[in-house]
Design an enzyme around this catalytic site. Structure first.
Site, short mmCIF file in Angstrom:
data_model
loop_
_atom_site.label_atom_id
_atom_site.label_comp_id
_atom_site.label_asym_id
_atom_site.label_seq_id
_atom_site.Cartn_x
_atom_site.Cartn_y
_atom_site.Cartn_z
N SER A 25 -2.57 3.30 -12.87
CA SER A 25 -1.65 4.45 -12.83
C SER A 25 -1.84 5.33 -14.06
CB SER A 25 -0.20 3.95 -12.82
OG SER A 25 0.07 3.25 -11.64
N ARG A 125 -2.22 6.60 5.83
CA ARG A 125 -1.01 6.45 5.01
C ARG A 125 -0.11 7.69 5.10
NH1 ARG A 125 -2.42 3.70 -0.55
NH2 ARG A 125 -0.16 3.40 -0.52
N ASP A 318 3.56 -3.70 -6.54
CA ASP A 318 2.14 -4.00 -6.27
C ASP A 318 1.80 -5.47 -6.45
OD1 ASP A 318 1.67 -1.37 -5.70
OD2 ASP A 318 0.86 -0.86 -7.67
N ARG A 390 -5.73 -5.91 -3.40
CA ARG A 390 -4.77 -6.88 -3.95
C ARG A 390 -4.62 -8.10 -3.04
NH1 ARG A 390 -3.43 -4.03 -8.35
NH2 ARG A 390 -2.86 -1.83 -8.10
#
Ligand code: S3P
Length: 437
Positions: A25, A125, A318, A390
């Site tokens: 980020s 998305r 996350d 992830r």
């Protein structure tokens, strides 16, 4: 690329001192703000992963002199708020939702048209969450059916500041509005329903922009200007999370993760793991470029299942793939609620994790907004990451407790956030093999 993780080892452990790659980020924002600033900014610790490199390439394509990163060092000669040039083709942002949502806000106020595209996952998305507030500000952004990418942003629109109350807790939406606000006339304010990461607010302040934060509302005045500054990007707590869970569930682990960012809007994973009984200590805390940083030591622990407090969900959003693995190894039941945002990440992380855990023999039940997991044994088997970085890394750590090998399919996108994850994990004891198919 696929991972094969060897399980069933008599003693599994993670040991040593490592530094995980830079915060994703913060890396994205450092490129964006330095590009718009007056003067040259030097960035260290930049994440050389595909996602943040896509942001870097986007600004190169808009005429900004951004040096190629070497060992996490990048220099950026800012062009000022109105110095970006029209790119000569659509900007391909790959897998990166942060690039697309933040850039949509930033580009809505430019004098040129631009199109943003992405890979198969990003193309699915939701983008209405950013195009809705932007259109209230006067922006013109066309999307494909259902508000999905590609996004076509029309330049030369007059933007006006608004007060936007977000329907979901999203730092990407908040940041998108604030970045458009840099180009709008008057005040732009965003109110969030729950705490989300505040790197945009902190870094805009470091670049000399006046950002006001009061309770759950953040405001800035446009048109604004940014002044170059140097940024030291800390290690990404979201990448560190895999090692926190891995060390907690392994038999014989003692690992220290150096220089990890512990911004309080990101530390949910530490708090949740501690509630589950994890042995986590911090030392050497310091403040670097407006962000708190620390070394984190994790040792093996007997985890217990808990009901995860909903207030901790957005500040650990996350980390749920890793936390689901921790829950699968804990004694008793773990219940996650209020986490419906997980369904619109790089994959549907509720379904994909439940499917993968079930494939390994874990009793995991997906719910609309979370999961119910009965801790127990992890078996061997094949799991699909669905191209989600992830998910792949979370299941790799499950190998520290599984009673047989775990094959993880579709792991290329680990490079979006954690280049050489497998090499680093292997260096501290995970028995992981990378197979290129
Ligand atoms: C991010 C915000 C979060 C997070 C994402 C990065 C950011 O997304 O999941 O990986 O850099 O602002 P949301 O804001 O959609 O929750």
């Amino acid at each position: 690329m696929k991972f094969i993780v060897q399980g069933g080892l008599e003693k599994s452990g993670l040991k040593g001192r490592i530094r995980v790659p830079g915060d994703k980020s913060i890396s994205h924002r450092s490129i964006m703000f330095a590009s718009l600033a007056e003067g040259t900014s030097h960035i260290t610790g930049f994440l050389e992963g595909e996602d943040s490199l896509n942001t870097l390439r986007a600004f190169q394509a808009m005429g900004v002199q951004v040096s190629e990163p070497i060992d996490g060092k990048v220099s950026i000669k800012g062009v000022g708020m109105n110095g970006l040039q029209a790119p000569n083709k659509p900007l391909d942002l790959g897998n990166s939702g942060t690039s697309m949502r933040l850039l949509t806000g930033l580009l809505a106020g430019q004098a040129f048209d631009v199109e943003l595209t992405g890979d198969e996952s990003l193309s699915k998305r939701p983008m209405k969450r950013v195009t809705n507030p932007l259109s209230e500000m006067g922006a013109k952004v066309d999307s494909a059916e259902g508000g999905k990418p590609p996004l076509k942003i029309q330049g030369n629109q007059k933007l006006t500041g608004i007060h936007y109350t977000m329907p979901m807790a999203s730092a990407q939406v908040k940041s998108c509005c604030l970045l458009a606000g840099l180009y709008a006339q008057g005040k732009t304010c965003v109110t969030e329903p729950a705490v989300t990461r505040d790197h945009t607010e902190r870094m805009l302040t470091a670049f000399g922009c006046d950002v006001e934060v009061k309770d759950s509302t953040v405001c800035l005045n446009g048109p604004a200007k940014l002044i170059a500054t140097d940024i030291d990007v800390p290690g990404d707590i979201s990448s560190a999370a895999f090692f926190m869970v891995g060390a907690s569930i392994a038999d014989d682990a003692d690992i220290t993760l150096e220089h990890v960012g512990i911004n309080p809007t990101r530390t949910g994973v530490i708090n949740i793991l501690k509630l589950m009984g994890a042995d986590i200590t911090t030392s050497n805390q310091q403040e670097v470029g407006g962000e708190p940083v620390t070394d984190i030591r994790i040792k093996s622990a007997r985890l217990k299942g808990i009901a995860i407090p909903e207030g901790l969900v957005p500040v650990a959003i996350d980390e749920f793939p890793a936390l689901f693995v921790a829950a699968a190894c804990a004694e008793g039941q773990t219940v996650v609620t209020g986490a419906e945002e997980l369904r619109v990440k790089e994959s549907d992380r509720i379904q994909v994790m439940a499917d993968g855990l079930q494939a390994l023999g874990v009793n995991a039940m997906a719910t609309d907004d979370g999961m119910i997991i009965q801790g127990g044994e992890i078996g061997s088997g094949t799991v699909h990451s669905h191209g989600d970085h992830r998910i792949a890394m979370a299941f790799a750590m499950a190998g520290l407790r599984s009673n047989g090998d775990i094959h993880i399919e579709d792991c290329d996108n680990v490079n979006t956030s954690f280049p050489d994850f497998a090499g680093l994990a292997a260096s501290c004891g995970l028995s992981i093999q990378v197979v290129n198919d």
